[in-house]
Design an enzyme around this catalytic site. Structure first.
Site, PDB file in Angstrom:
ATOM      1  N   GLN A  43      -4.535  -1.484   9.557  1.00  0.00           N
ATOM      2  CA  GLN A  43      -4.443  -2.823   8.949  1.00  0.00           C
ATOM      3  C   GLN A  43      -5.044  -3.880   9.883  1.00  0.00           C
ATOM      4  O   GLN A  43      -4.686  -3.951  11.059  1.00  0.00           O
ATOM      5  CB  GLN A  43      -2.964  -3.145   8.651  1.00  0.00           C
ATOM      6  CG  GLN A  43      -2.764  -4.440   7.901  1.00  0.00           C
ATOM      7  CD  GLN A  43      -3.378  -4.439   6.504  1.00  0.00           C
ATOM      8  OE1 GLN A  43      -3.216  -3.496   5.740  1.00  0.00           O
ATOM      9  NE2 GLN A  43      -4.101  -5.492   6.187  1.00  0.00           N
ATOM     10  N   LYS A  68       0.839  -1.203   0.000  1.00  0.00           N
ATOM     11  CA  LYS A  68       0.000   0.000   0.000  1.00  0.00           C
ATOM     12  C   LYS A  68       0.873   1.253   0.000  1.00  0.00           C
ATOM     13  O   LYS A  68       0.602   2.216  -0.718  1.00  0.00           O
ATOM     14  CB  LYS A  68      -0.943  -0.009   1.217  1.00  0.00           C
ATOM     15  CG  LYS A  68      -2.065  -1.034   1.051  1.00  0.00           C
ATOM     16  CD  LYS A  68      -2.845  -1.299   2.326  1.00  0.00           C
ATOM     17  CE  LYS A  68      -3.817  -2.458   2.111  1.00  0.00           C
ATOM     18  NZ  LYS A  68      -4.518  -2.887   3.315  1.00  0.00           N
ATOM     19  N   ASP A  95     -11.092   2.691   4.041  1.00  0.00           N
ATOM     20  CA  ASP A  95     -11.427   1.269   3.907  1.00  0.00           C
ATOM     21  C   ASP A  95     -12.937   1.091   3.780  1.00  0.00           C
ATOM     22  O   ASP A  95     -13.398   0.021   3.366  1.00  0.00           O
ATOM     23  CB  ASP A  95     -10.948   0.491   5.151  1.00  0.00           C
ATOM     24  CG  ASP A  95      -9.639  -0.245   4.896  1.00  0.00           C
ATOM     25  OD1 ASP A  95      -9.344  -0.540   3.728  1.00  0.00           O
ATOM     26  OD2 ASP A  95      -8.927  -0.534   5.883  1.00  0.00           O
TER      27      ASP A  95
END
Ligand code: NAD
Length: 281
Positions: A94, A50, A117
């Site tokens: 994460q 990422k 997200d």
């Protein structure tokens, strides 16, 4: 008949190139904070990918590596600081988090306008309400992009989504509904799965069960999107028996190189959209 391969890798590359151009041409300031707690090897790889994708597209990334033993309060304090930092337009924590941390609490602490997200209740609620410009979860958004950019008609089609997780199955179903598909969700308690899946014009499989979907479960001419990822001795496999199903499907995503590369591309797109919105308020 041999199915057209839906090349997610190529589609993701064009999305990333578009993002890079837009950021450079419009001189957009765009920052993504990535928080990793602990030493999970797979998570480290995802975070590294990422961060690299951000660098490639002109998004400034801010990485926070926290120890496995970090207390929940410390993470909440960091999120609060990131929520109030005008250089940060997207915040990604994460998953999975260590077991002593309440993931729901962490997700709901993120400012919804920075929740790139798309996991928080507010953004999922907006998706449920069919609102425009929602920060939707990245993998399901990637599926819609694959279909649209491959000129596959969604409106009026019968879509079956196998899987009802909050990060893939459910949001994929709502995004398909938003595109006017007639949607059925199947899951682990569904009886006679093959009967349901073989009614699909568009079959999206996110069950996390290796090669669950066989040729006889797919209608001739269907479009098949395989979200599953399984590491095997023979490389990555999906939830669909690719070799057999591609003989009856009209189009199919491969594993690897299908849905997988779209997830990061859509994360970058959500970050850019969050930054543009930030600029306009
Ligand atoms: P999950 O385990 O949270 O959910 C799986 C869902 O499938 C559940 O809702 C369950 O009811 C359903 N299911 C399980 N067995 C079934 C069966 N036999 N028949 C019908 N339904 C069944 O998984 P998830 O997080 O939604 O991920 C699904 C798969 O997608 C996994 O393989 C995961 O690795 C992969 N994944 C890929 C990406 C990507 O970027 N490509 C992103 C997220 C997840």
């Amino acid at each position: 008949m041999s199915a057209k391969i839906l090349d997610g890798k190529a589609i993701a590359a064009s999305i990333r190139a578009e993002i890079k151009d837009e950021i450079a041409n419009d001189d957009i300031k765009c920052g993504l904070a990535v928080v990793l707690v602990g030493e999970d090897e797979a998570s480290k790889v995802y975070v590294r990918n990422k961060i690299k994708a951000c660098a490639d597209t002109g998004i400034k990334s801010y990485a926070y590596y926290l120890q496995q033993s970090t207390e929940e309060d410390e993470i909440l304090q960091l999120i609060d600081a990131l929520n109030n930092d005008s250089n940060i337009h997207g915040i990604l924590v994460q998953m999975p988090l260590p077991s002593h941390i309440n993931e729901k609490k962490i997700i709901s602490a993120i400012d919804p306008s920075k929740d790139v997200d798309g996991f928080c209740a507010i953004n999922l609620g907006k998706l449920f309400l069919g609102e425009k410009d929602v920060l939707a979860p990245c993998t399901p958004s990637g599926i819609i992009e694959i279909l649209k950019r491959s000129n596959i008609e969604i409106s009026g089609k019968r879509a079956v989504v196998v899987g009802r997780s909050n990060i893939v199955g459910k949001p994929a179903a709502f995004l398909m509904l938003k595109e006017n598909a007639t949607v059925t969700i199947a899951h682990s308690k569904t009886q006679d799965l093959g009967l349901i899946t073989s009614s699909a014009d568009i079959l999206i499989v996110a069950a996390g069960k290796q090669e669950l979907i066989t040729q006889n479960m797919v209608k001739k001419g269907a479009v098949v999107i395989d979200v599953g990822i399984h590491r095997t001795e023979n490389g990555l496999k999906g939830d669909v028996q690719f070799d057999e199903v591609s003989k009856v499907a009209q189009a199919i995503t491969p594993v690897p190189g299908g849905v997988g590369p779209m997830t990061i591309a859509m994360l970058l797109k959500n970050t850019l959209n969050a930054a543009k919105k930030f600029k306009s308020v």
